[in-house]
Write a protein that holds these residues in place. Structure first.
Motif, PDB file in Angstrom:
ATOM      1  N   MET A   1       0.818  -1.189   0.000  1.00  0.00           N
ATOM      2  CA  MET A   1       0.000   0.000   0.000  1.00  0.00           C
ATOM      3  C   MET A   1       0.867   1.260   0.000  1.00  0.00           C
ATOM      4  SD  MET A   1      -3.206  -0.804  -0.149  1.00  0.00           S
ATOM      5  CE  MET A   1      -4.033   0.687   0.322  1.00  0.00           C
ATOM      6  N   GLU A   2       1.998   1.202   0.664  1.00  0.00           N
ATOM      7  CA  GLU A   2       2.876   2.376   0.719  1.00  0.00           C
ATOM      8  C   GLU A   2       3.381   2.733  -0.675  1.00  0.00           C
ATOM      9  OE1 GLU A   2       3.451   4.469   3.265  1.00  0.00           O
ATOM     10  OE2 GLU A   2       1.942   3.250   4.277  1.00  0.00           O
ATOM     11  N   LEU A   3       3.758   1.725  -1.438  1.00  0.00           N
ATOM     12  CA  LEU A   3       4.234   1.962  -2.793  1.00  0.00           C
ATOM     13  C   LEU A   3       3.128   2.591  -3.644  1.00  0.00           C
ATOM     14  CD1 LEU A   3       6.522   1.691  -4.830  1.00  0.00           C
ATOM     15  CD2 LEU A   3       5.685  -0.603  -5.345  1.00  0.00           C
ATOM     16  N   PHE A   4       1.922   2.137  -3.434  1.00  0.00           N
ATOM     17  CA  PHE A   4       0.770   2.669  -4.158  1.00  0.00           C
ATOM     18  C   PHE A   4       0.592   4.154  -3.855  1.00  0.00           C
ATOM     19  CE2 PHE A   4      -3.802   3.026  -5.108  1.00  0.00           C
ATOM     20  CZ  PHE A   4      -3.822   2.420  -6.352  1.00  0.00           C
ATOM     21  N   LYS A   5       0.748   4.517  -2.588  1.00  0.00           N
ATOM     22  CA  LYS A   5       0.644   5.924  -2.184  1.00  0.00           C
ATOM     23  C   LYS A   5       1.785   6.754  -2.775  1.00  0.00           C
ATOM     24  CE  LYS A   5      -1.791   4.848   2.063  1.00  0.00           C
ATOM     25  NZ  LYS A   5      -1.705   4.702   3.510  1.00  0.00           N
ATOM     26  N   LYS A   6       2.977   6.165  -2.844  1.00  0.00           N
ATOM     27  CA  LYS A   6       4.124   6.874  -3.413  1.00  0.00           C
ATOM     28  C   LYS A   6       3.922   7.141  -4.902  1.00  0.00           C
ATOM     29  CE  LYS A   6       7.686   5.462  -0.176  1.00  0.00           C
ATOM     30  NZ  LYS A   6       8.940   4.738   0.021  1.00  0.00           N
ATOM     31  N   MET A   7       3.233   6.247  -5.582  1.00  0.00           N
ATOM     32  CA  MET A   7       2.952   6.454  -6.994  1.00  0.00           C
ATOM     33  C   MET A   7       2.216   7.776  -7.187  1.00  0.00           C
ATOM     34  SD  MET A   7       1.756   2.638  -8.228  1.00  0.00           S
ATOM     35  CE  MET A   7       1.299   3.141  -9.879  1.00  0.00           C
ATOM     36  N   ALA A   8       1.223   8.010  -6.334  1.00  0.00           N
ATOM     37  CA  ALA A   8       0.437   9.243  -6.421  1.00  0.00           C
ATOM     38  C   ALA A   8       1.301  10.471  -6.157  1.00  0.00           C
ATOM     39  CB  ALA A   8      -0.731   9.192  -5.448  1.00  0.00           C
ATOM     40  N   VAL A   9       2.204  10.346  -5.189  1.00  0.00           N
ATOM     41  CA  VAL A   9       3.091  11.465  -4.851  1.00  0.00           C
ATOM     42  C   VAL A   9       3.940  11.860  -6.058  1.00  0.00           C
ATOM     43  CG1 VAL A   9       5.068  12.153  -3.427  1.00  0.00           C
ATOM     44  CG2 VAL A   9       3.148  10.948  -2.389  1.00  0.00           C
ATOM     45  N   PHE A  10       4.384  10.867  -6.827  1.00  0.00           N
ATOM     46  CA  PHE A  10       5.241  11.123  -7.985  1.00  0.00           C
ATOM     47  C   PHE A  10       4.449  11.331  -9.277  1.00  0.00           C
ATOM     48  CE2 PHE A  10       8.269   9.099  -5.087  1.00  0.00           C
ATOM     49  CZ  PHE A  10       9.298  10.029  -5.140  1.00  0.00           C
ATOM     50  N   GLY A  11       3.127  11.397  -9.144  1.00  0.00           N
ATOM     51  CA  GLY A  11       2.302  11.659 -10.320  1.00  0.00           C
ATOM     52  C   GLY A  11       2.131  10.479 -11.248  1.00  0.00           C
ATOM     53  N   VAL A  12       2.406   9.275 -10.757  1.00  0.00           N
ATOM     54  CA  VAL A  12       2.237   8.075 -11.568  1.00  0.00           C
ATOM     55  C   VAL A  12       0.826   7.548 -11.330  1.00  0.00           C
ATOM     56  CG1 VAL A  12       3.047   5.722 -11.991  1.00  0.00           C
ATOM     57  CG2 VAL A  12       4.684   7.527 -11.395  1.00  0.00           C
ATOM     58  N   ARG A  13       0.067   7.482 -12.404  1.00  0.00           N
ATOM     59  CA  ARG A  13      -1.312   7.020 -12.297  1.00  0.00           C
ATOM     60  C   ARG A  13      -1.343   5.488 -12.341  1.00  0.00           C
ATOM     61  NH1 ARG A  13      -6.077   6.928 -16.190  1.00  0.00           N
ATOM     62  NH2 ARG A  13      -7.818   6.946 -14.739  1.00  0.00           N
ATOM     63  N   PRO A  14      -1.962   4.868 -11.335  1.00  0.00           N
ATOM     64  CA  PRO A  14      -2.026   3.399 -11.335  1.00  0.00           C
ATOM     65  C   PRO A  14      -2.866   2.891 -12.509  1.00  0.00           C
ATOM     66  CG  PRO A  14      -3.269   4.321  -9.494  1.00  0.00           C
ATOM     67  CD  PRO A  14      -2.619   5.454 -10.181  1.00  0.00           C
ATOM     68  N   ASP A  15      -2.498   1.718 -13.006  1.00  0.00           N
ATOM     69  CA  ASP A  15      -3.249   1.093 -14.092  1.00  0.00           C
ATOM     70  C   ASP A  15      -3.880  -0.197 -13.578  1.00  0.00           C
ATOM     71  OD1 ASP A  15      -1.113  -0.648 -13.892  1.00  0.00           O
ATOM     72  OD2 ASP A  15      -0.336  -0.254 -15.901  1.00  0.00           O
ATOM     73  N   ILE A  16      -4.475  -0.957 -14.471  1.00  0.00           N
ATOM     74  CA  ILE A  16      -5.159  -2.185 -14.085  1.00  0.00           C
ATOM     75  C   ILE A  16      -4.201  -3.187 -13.443  1.00  0.00           C
ATOM     76  CG2 ILE A  16      -4.950  -3.302 -16.352  1.00  0.00           C
ATOM     77  CD1 ILE A  16      -7.974  -3.549 -13.993  1.00  0.00           C
ATOM     78  N   VAL A  17      -2.962  -3.219 -13.900  1.00  0.00           N
ATOM     79  CA  VAL A  17      -1.979  -4.153 -13.340  1.00  0.00           C
ATOM     80  C   VAL A  17      -1.627  -3.765 -11.909  1.00  0.00           C
ATOM     81  CG1 VAL A  17       0.360  -5.074 -13.576  1.00  0.00           C
ATOM     82  CG2 VAL A  17      -1.048  -4.743 -15.604  1.00  0.00           C
ATOM     83  N   SER A  18      -1.398  -2.482 -11.651  1.00  0.00           N
ATOM     84  CA  SER A  18      -1.045  -2.069 -10.288  1.00  0.00           C
ATOM     85  C   SER A  18      -2.232  -2.269  -9.341  1.00  0.00           C
ATOM     86  CB  SER A  18      -0.535  -0.621 -10.249  1.00  0.00           C
ATOM     87  OG  SER A  18      -1.363   0.256 -10.941  1.00  0.00           O
ATOM     88  N   TYR A  19      -3.438  -1.924  -9.796  1.00  0.00           N
ATOM     89  CA  TYR A  19      -4.614  -2.177  -8.951  1.00  0.00           C
ATOM     90  C   TYR A  19      -4.798  -3.674  -8.708  1.00  0.00           C
ATOM     91  CZ  TYR A  19      -6.638   2.507  -8.619  1.00  0.00           C
ATOM     92  OH  TYR A  19      -6.888   3.815  -8.304  1.00  0.00           O
ATOM     93  N   GLY A  20      -4.636  -4.462  -9.760  1.00  0.00           N
ATOM     94  CA  GLY A  20      -4.778  -5.915  -9.615  1.00  0.00           C
ATOM     95  C   GLY A  20      -3.780  -6.489  -8.628  1.00  0.00           C
ATOM     96  N   SER A  21      -2.554  -5.997  -8.653  1.00  0.00           N
ATOM     97  CA  SER A  21      -1.521  -6.478  -7.725  1.00  0.00           C
ATOM     98  C   SER A  21      -1.877  -6.135  -6.280  1.00  0.00           C
ATOM     99  CB  SER A  21      -0.162  -5.871  -8.080  1.00  0.00           C
ATOM    100  OG  SER A  21       0.239  -6.285  -9.354  1.00  0.00           O
ATOM    101  N   ILE A  22      -2.323  -4.902  -6.081  1.00  0.00           N
ATOM    102  CA  ILE A  22      -2.708  -4.482  -4.724  1.00  0.00           C
ATOM    103  C   ILE A  22      -3.911  -5.286  -4.237  1.00  0.00           C
ATOM    104  CG2 ILE A  22      -3.657  -2.568  -3.358  1.00  0.00           C
ATOM    105  CD1 ILE A  22      -0.714  -2.192  -3.974  1.00  0.00           C
TER     106      ILE A  22
END
Length: 121
Positions: A1-22
Protein backbone atom coordinates in the motif's frame (compact mmCIF):
# COMPACT_ATOMS: atom_id res chain seq x y z
CA UNK A 1 0.00 0.00 0.00
CA UNK A 2 2.88 2.38 0.72
CA UNK A 3 4.23 1.96 -2.79
CA UNK A 4 0.77 2.67 -4.16
CA UNK A 5 0.64 5.92 -2.18
CA UNK A 6 4.12 6.87 -3.41
CA UNK A 7 2.95 6.45 -6.99
CA UNK A 8 0.44 9.24 -6.42
CA UNK A 9 3.09 11.46 -4.85
CA UNK A 10 5.24 11.12 -7.99
CA UNK A 11 2.30 11.66 -10.32
CA UNK A 12 2.24 8.07 -11.57
CA UNK A 13 -1.31 7.02 -12.30
CA UNK A 14 -2.03 3.40 -11.33
CA UNK A 15 -3.25 1.09 -14.09
CA UNK A 16 -5.16 -2.19 -14.08
CA UNK A 17 -1.98 -4.15 -13.34
CA UNK A 18 -1.05 -2.07 -10.29
CA UNK A 19 -4.61 -2.18 -8.95
CA UNK A 20 -4.78 -5.92 -9.62
CA UNK A 21 -1.52 -6.48 -7.73
CA UNK A 22 -2.71 -4.48 -4.72
CA UNK A 23 -6.11 -6.20 -4.70
CA UNK A 24 -4.41 -9.59 -4.93
CA UNK A 25 -2.13 -8.81 -1.98
CA UNK A 26 -5.04 -7.51 0.11
CA UNK A 27 -7.06 -10.65 -0.67
CA UNK A 28 -4.17 -12.90 0.36
CA UNK A 29 -3.99 -10.99 3.65
CA UNK A 30 -7.73 -11.50 4.15
CA UNK A 31 -8.48 -7.76 3.90
CA UNK A 32 -11.51 -8.13 1.63
CA UNK A 33 -13.17 -4.93 2.90
CA UNK A 34 -10.06 -3.00 1.84
CA UNK A 35 -10.16 -4.72 -1.57
CA UNK A 36 -13.68 -3.41 -2.06
CA UNK A 37 -12.43 0.13 -1.42
CA UNK A 38 -9.61 -0.33 -3.94
CA UNK A 39 -12.00 -1.84 -6.48
CA UNK A 40 -14.38 1.11 -6.19
CA UNK A 41 -11.47 3.56 -6.38
CA UNK A 42 -10.22 1.82 -9.50
CA UNK A 43 -13.64 1.99 -11.16
CA UNK A 44 -14.19 5.62 -10.17
CA UNK A 45 -10.80 6.41 -11.72
CA UNK A 46 -12.07 5.13 -15.05
CA UNK A 47 -10.22 1.82 -14.99
CA UNK A 48 -12.40 -1.05 -16.13
CA UNK A 49 -11.93 -4.25 -14.12
CA UNK A 50 -10.65 -7.18 -16.12
CA UNK A 51 -11.19 -10.90 -15.61
CA UNK A 52 -8.03 -11.20 -13.49
CA UNK A 53 -9.19 -8.55 -11.00
CA UNK A 54 -12.71 -9.98 -10.85
CA UNK A 55 -11.42 -13.51 -10.33
CA UNK A 56 -9.07 -12.24 -7.62
CA UNK A 57 -12.00 -10.60 -5.82
CA UNK A 58 -14.02 -13.81 -5.98
CA UNK A 59 -11.02 -15.75 -4.62
CA UNK A 60 -10.62 -13.21 -1.83
CA UNK A 61 -14.24 -13.57 -0.79
CA UNK A 62 -13.86 -17.36 -0.75
CA UNK A 63 -10.62 -17.05 1.24
CA UNK A 64 -12.41 -15.25 4.09
CA UNK A 65 -15.38 -17.61 3.78
CA UNK A 66 -17.75 -14.96 2.40
CA UNK A 67 -19.22 -17.37 -0.12
CA UNK A 68 -22.41 -15.36 -0.63
CA UNK A 69 -20.41 -12.33 -1.77
CA UNK A 70 -18.23 -14.54 -3.99
CA UNK A 71 -21.32 -16.08 -5.56
CA UNK A 72 -22.84 -12.62 -6.04
CA UNK A 73 -19.73 -11.33 -7.81
CA UNK A 74 -19.60 -14.44 -9.98
CA UNK A 75 -23.21 -14.08 -11.12
CA UNK A 76 -22.90 -10.32 -11.55
CA UNK A 77 -19.93 -10.75 -13.91
CA UNK A 78 -21.63 -13.52 -15.89
CA UNK A 79 -24.98 -11.74 -16.07
CA UNK A 80 -23.43 -8.49 -17.31
CA UNK A 81 -21.53 -10.28 -20.07
CA UNK A 82 -24.55 -12.30 -21.14
CA UNK A 83 -26.88 -9.28 -21.23
CA UNK A 84 -24.39 -7.32 -23.31
CA UNK A 85 -24.07 -10.13 -25.85
CA UNK A 86 -27.83 -10.69 -26.08
CA UNK A 87 -28.41 -7.01 -26.85
CA UNK A 88 -25.64 -7.03 -29.44
CA UNK A 89 -27.25 -10.04 -31.13
CA UNK A 90 -30.65 -8.27 -31.21
CA UNK A 91 -32.19 -10.57 -28.60
CA UNK A 92 -33.63 -7.75 -26.52
CA UNK A 93 -36.46 -9.80 -25.03
CA UNK A 94 -34.03 -12.40 -23.66
CA UNK A 95 -31.72 -9.66 -22.42
CA UNK A 96 -34.62 -7.94 -20.65
CA UNK A 97 -35.61 -11.22 -18.99
CA UNK A 98 -32.06 -11.69 -17.71
CA UNK A 99 -32.01 -8.07 -16.55
CA UNK A 100 -35.19 -8.72 -14.58
CA UNK A 101 -33.66 -11.86 -13.05
CA UNK A 102 -30.60 -9.83 -12.02
CA UNK A 103 -32.87 -7.28 -10.38
CA UNK A 104 -34.69 -10.02 -8.48
CA UNK A 105 -31.32 -11.21 -7.17
CA UNK A 106 -30.53 -7.69 -5.99
CA UNK A 107 -27.86 -7.07 -8.65
CA UNK A 108 -27.61 -3.81 -10.57
CA UNK A 109 -26.46 -3.43 -14.18
CA UNK A 110 -23.21 -1.54 -14.66
CA UNK A 111 -22.57 1.48 -16.87
CA UNK A 112 -21.40 -0.69 -19.77
CA UNK A 113 -24.66 -2.65 -19.73
CA UNK A 114 -26.72 0.56 -19.68
CA UNK A 115 -24.69 1.92 -22.59
CA UNK A 116 -25.23 -1.28 -24.58
CA UNK A 117 -28.95 -1.18 -23.76
CA UNK A 118 -29.22 2.42 -24.92
CA UNK A 119 -27.31 1.75 -28.14
CA UNK A 120 -29.17 -1.42 -29.16
CA UNK A 121 -32.62 -0.70 -27.77
Amino acid sequence: MELFKKMAVFGVRPDIVSYGSIINGLCKDGLVDKTKEMFLEMKSGGIKPNVVVCTTLIYGCCFVRNLERAKGLFFEILDQAMINELYKKGKTEEANELLELMSQRGLQPNVVTFNVMTFFY
